[in-house]
Design an enzyme around this catalytic site. Structure first.
Site, mmCIF file in Angstrom:
data_model
loop_
_atom_site.group_PDB
_atom_site.id
_atom_site.type_symbol
_atom_site.label_atom_id
_atom_site.label_comp_id
_atom_site.label_asym_id
_atom_site.label_seq_id
_atom_site.Cartn_x
_atom_site.Cartn_y
_atom_site.Cartn_z
ATOM 1 N N ASP A 684 0.860 -1.108 -0.205
ATOM 2 C CA ASP A 684 0.097 -0.058 0.177
ATOM 3 C C ASP A 684 1.054 1.260 0.111
ATOM 4 O O ASP A 684 0.599 2.028 -0.804
ATOM 5 C CB ASP A 684 -1.095 -0.052 1.351
ATOM 6 C CG ASP A 684 -1.871 0.982 1.222
ATOM 7 O OD1 ASP A 684 -2.731 1.133 0.283
ATOM 8 O OD2 ASP A 684 -1.869 1.889 2.182
ATOM 9 N N LYS A 688 1.575 4.310 -3.132
ATOM 10 C CA LYS A 688 1.618 5.981 -2.606
ATOM 11 C C LYS A 688 2.871 6.330 -3.097
ATOM 12 O O LYS A 688 2.816 7.560 -3.824
ATOM 13 C CB LYS A 688 1.269 6.016 -1.235
ATOM 14 C CG LYS A 688 -0.072 5.566 -0.645
ATOM 15 C CD LYS A 688 0.053 5.841 0.856
ATOM 16 C CE LYS A 688 -1.504 5.422 1.240
ATOM 17 N NZ LYS A 688 -1.594 5.226 2.652
#
Ligand code: ADP
Ligand code: ASP
Ligand code: MG
Length: 827
Positions: A684, A688
């Site tokens: 995750d 980003k």
């Protein structure tokens, strides 16, 4: 003797109740000593009679049912309103129907519809409604009489339409008035007599014209036209739901609108009133409390108008064909248009619109589709020689068009009207086939394909009448973030509208299996009930089509899922001009090629793709980065704690709280994904990092990021969440060793992403001294440090809570307002 004229349309006389209401409206008028009431037929009766004529001539015997139906409606209304006193009217209707049957029987035999037969038969509706209303008024004690307009109104049919023989009509009316002194005269609309004494009509919708004619003859103080809409609207409300009432309009404006299809008024209705200088009011008989529209002869106003206020209304006509005459031989040759129009006139084809390019290479005229074949033949004949020699290359006719007209007196003195008009059509993807602007500049007409008529009308109406910031909003994924976003939107809606002219209409919510759509916009205080009770099966294509409504200027999807199946639709949405705003990282961290395509599609269609909430939730991370990049700063490095979950874990980690316990606690509090491995894997954060790197201008794939996962290799395979948590304890000592050695040096552990401008992009654990800003964050905070040419010594730092539905929804909302501001919202 002062008169007032009232006219009731068919819809205002649709049944016994409406006729009774009409009678009351007339009796309440105290503005004049005497009142003329011009009536249409009971709603639908003229249509039925027209249908009966057509069917009889086609030997379709169902004409009998149509006729019987019309008769039955009038008789039932008469009975309802008059009881016993209906007898004479019923007898009159029965006699009329016998006459009509005889005519129709004749048509059945001859199979030829003559205009006389049509006019005779279709005029009976007005005779019946006039007698019914008159008897009703008399029964209520009013001094009333009725007049068959064929006794007085003489019209001759000219190519420009029915022409009133004023002197003769005036004389006959005077004679009639000599023997009729009643306070109220009910007069049949629509019908008249021709100079030979044969019954005729003023053609469909002609009773408005009748009202205006009698208004002039009686020198009335006012003509009130009662109908089923609040007045003249900025467009036909049946086609454009957003249409607004126009409180006042000049005669000329009304005439143009009517000529180009605004059925609310007959195109010829204005002229007699104008000559008599009589104001016309259009009002709603269902809502008589409204003031309606007042038509007058305005002097052009001196104040400077804006393009928006310059255009009053839009109308459209259907069944239009274009006739195009083309050829180099026309250049500089005088008299070509004269011959063209002469040829058309000879075969009785009337030209609705003309457009000629200044090169004179072609002339294009709009005509009625029904006259197209006749027109082509006549024009080809007229230019036979030129066609032979090739001076004129072709005479082409194409059909299925519609003319859309924008009307307004002030257009003449207002720059920018056409720009806005064509801009709106362009945005809606409507192709314009021909253009004409009347030299009065009161009217700009464009020809569009019939299939695009409504879309075009709605688009131009939105362009002139709605706030540019009216957004058709669709929410995908009403989960935790989506629901919170809806709550925030509901809370701010009024303020955004009143202060910033931003109008948000949430017109659809798409869940996993169901969706709810609403044309006007859902009530945000009860969307859950609507989704439970009014939902239909989810259909993404239908959802997008619904959102991109032609009557609203902009559409936006707020995509609040984490699904990569949904994110594959962005390109399609953007290519349809639908803006996309999302906290979903999948699309922006997908393959570089797909991401680039997305950005390209968006730019090409002027559709914005905004995703501030993908990094740092509501924190201004991407906006800050864009500002740096766009103002020419050199971003050298971004380093940051980008996961609220991991931020929490490493804040809580201590000698007393081993890693597995911290994870368990975070999970219990709902800080982790259902499967904590999703957080611990670092993917995750890697996504980003990719998003930030791309924002810095780098082309980077997700698999180029080196990711140090916190999931021990042994636990990466399958296995339930519980098995994973149980197994994690075995690695607590490894983690504790790392923590302790850092602590011994006065450092703390943080899970961070580091993005170099040129160089590796990595995600993993790092040590930071206790005095470092990263060491001093609150549990759950994100912190992002931008080291740039301008912020070289000390980085620019953005810090704050970086997870949770409230701040994430807030981030999406902020993007939505950013979008509104791009679209021109005042700040
Ligand atoms: P009536 O029977 O009262 O004469 P019509 O049906 O002839 O009524 O005319 C009213 C209708 O005209 C409205 O219901 C509306 O659909 C249509 N219309 C078309 N353009 C406009 C417009 N610009 N403003 C208002 N109504 C319009
Ligand atoms: N009854 C006629 C029609 O329907 C005239 C009118 O209503 O204006 O066309
Ligand atoms: Mg009408």
């Amino acid at each position: 003797m002062q008169w007032a004229v009232h006219k009731f349309g068919g819809t205002s006389l649709a049944d016994a109740d409406r006729i009774a209401a009409a009678g009351a409206l007339v009796r309440e008028d105290r503005s004049a000593a005497r009142i003329a009431v011009v009536v249409s037929a009971v709603g639908g009766v003229t249509d039925a009679l027209v249908g009966a004529v057509e069917r009889a001539a086609a030997r379709d015997d169902s004409y009998r049912e149509l006729l019987a139906g019309a008769r039955q409606r009038n008789e039932a209304i008469a009975r309802d309103l008059l009881g016993e006193r209906a007898d004479p009217i019923q007898a009159a209707i029965a006699a009329d129907v016998a006459d009509i049957e005889a005519v129709l029987e004749g048509l059945r035999v001859t199979r030829a519809i003559s205009e006389q037969a049509m006019d005779l038969v279709t005029g009976f509706g007005e005779l019946w409604s006039a007698q019914i209303l008159c008897a009703l008024l008399q029964g209520e004690g009013t001094d009333a009489t009725w007049l068959d307009a064929r006794e007085v109104l003489v019209v001759a049919h000219a190519t420009t339409g029915p022409a009133v023989r004023w002197t003769e009509t005036q004389d006959r009316l005077r004679a009639w008035l000599g023997t009729h002194q009643e306070a109220i005269a009910v007069i049949t609309g629509y019908i008249a007599t021709d100079p030979q004494g044969i019954p005729t009509t003023l053609k469909r919708n002609g009773s408005d014209f009748s009202a205006s004619i009698f208004g002039k003859l009686l020198a009335a103080n006012c003509i009130t036209i009662w109908t089923d809409v609040d007045g003249v609207m900025s467009a036909d409300p049946r086609s454009v739901p957003e249409a607004v009432l126009l409180p006042e309009l000049s005669y000329d404006e009304a005439m143009e609108l009517a000529y180009f299809g605004a059925k609310v008024l007959h195109p010829h209705a204005m002229a007699p009133a104008v000559e008599g200088d009589i104001p016309i009011r259009i009002r709603n008989s269902l809502r008589p409390q409204g003031a309606g529209t007042e038509l007058r002869a305005f002097a052009p106003r001196a104040v400077e108008a804006s393009p928006r206020s310059a255009v009053k209304g839009f109308s459209s006509t259907r069944d239009i064909a274009l006739l195009n005459v083309e050829g180099a031989g026309m250049i500089g040759v005088p008299g070509i248009s004269h011959r063209l129009f002469g040829a058309l006139r000879e075969v009785g084809v009337s030209v609705i619109m003309i457009s000629q390019a200044s090169s004179e290479h072609s002339i294009c005229v709009a005509i009625l589709e029904t006259e197209a074949a006749r027109a082509k033949e006549a024009v080809e004949l007229a230019f036979f020689a030129e066609l032979q020699t090739g001076q004129i290359r072709s005479v082409e006719v194409s059909g299925s068009y519609s003319i859309l007209a924008a009307v307004g007196d002030q257009m003449v003195r207002t720059p920018g009207v056409s720009a806005r008009l064509f801009g709106s059509l362009g945005k809606a993807g409507v192709n314009v086939r021909a253009i004409a602007q009347g030299s009065s500049e009161r009217n700009v007409s464009v020809v569009v394909s019939a299939a695009e008529r409504i879309r075009a009308l709605r688009a131009v109406h939105a362009g002139f009448y709605l706030s540019d910031q009216t957004l058709s909003v669709g929410l995908v994924g009403p989960g935790r973030i989506g629901a919170e976003l809806l709550r925030q939107l509901a809370a701010q809606k009024e303020l955004l509208h009143s202060r910033f002219q931003i109008e948000l209409r949430v017109r659809g919510i798409l869940g996993r299996n169901r969706m709810v759509l609403d044309d006007a916009g859902l009530d945000l205080s009860r969307w859950r009930e609507d989704l439970a009770n009014r939902a239909v099966p989810a259909d993404i294509a239908a959802f997008a089509a619904h959102l991109r409504a032609d009557h609203l200027p902009h559409a936006v999807v707020l995509e609040c899922t984490a699904s990569d199946a949904i994110s594959t639709h962005y390109a399609d949405w953007l290519s349809r001009g639908i803006h996309v705003i999302t906290p979903n990282k999948k699309a922006s961290s997908a393959a570089q090629q797909d991401y680039a395509r997305l950005r390209h599609v968006g730019r090409a269609r002027n559709a914005h793709y905004l995703y501030e909430a993908t990094v740092g939730a509501g924190l201004p991370v991407i906006t800050t980065l864009r500002d740096l990049v766009q103002t020419g700063d050199q971003v050298r490095r971004i380093e940051g704690v980008l996961s609220g979950t991991l931020s929490f874990l490493f804040d809580a980690l201590s000698a007393a709280m081993p890693f597995s316990a911290v994870v368990e606690q975070a999970r219990a509090r709902g800080y982790t994904e259902p499967d904590p491995r999703d957080d611990l894997s670092g993917m995750d954060v890697a996504r980003k990092a990719v998003i930030l790197a791309r924002e810095m201008g780098r082309a980077l794939e997700l698999d180029e990021v080196s990711v140090a996962s916190l999931v021990p290799a042994a636990l990466r395979g399958a296995g339930s969440v519980d098995e994973f948590l149980a197994g994690l304890a075995a690695f607590d000592t490894d983690m504790e060793r790392l923590r302790q050695s850092a602590a011994d040096a006065g450092d703390v552990l943080r899970y961070v992403a580091v993005i170099e401008a040129q160089g590796p992009v990595s995600v993993g654990l790092r040590r930071y001294p206790a005095a470092h800003p990263f060491a001093r964050i609150q549990a759950g905070d994100n912190i992002i440090a931008f080291t740039t040419a301008r912020y070289a010594e000390l980085p620019l730092i953005v810090q704050g809570p970086g997870a949770g539905p409230e701040v994430t929804a807030g981030g999406v909302f902020a993007d939505l307002l950013r979008l509104a501001s791009y679209l021109g919202a005042p700040s």
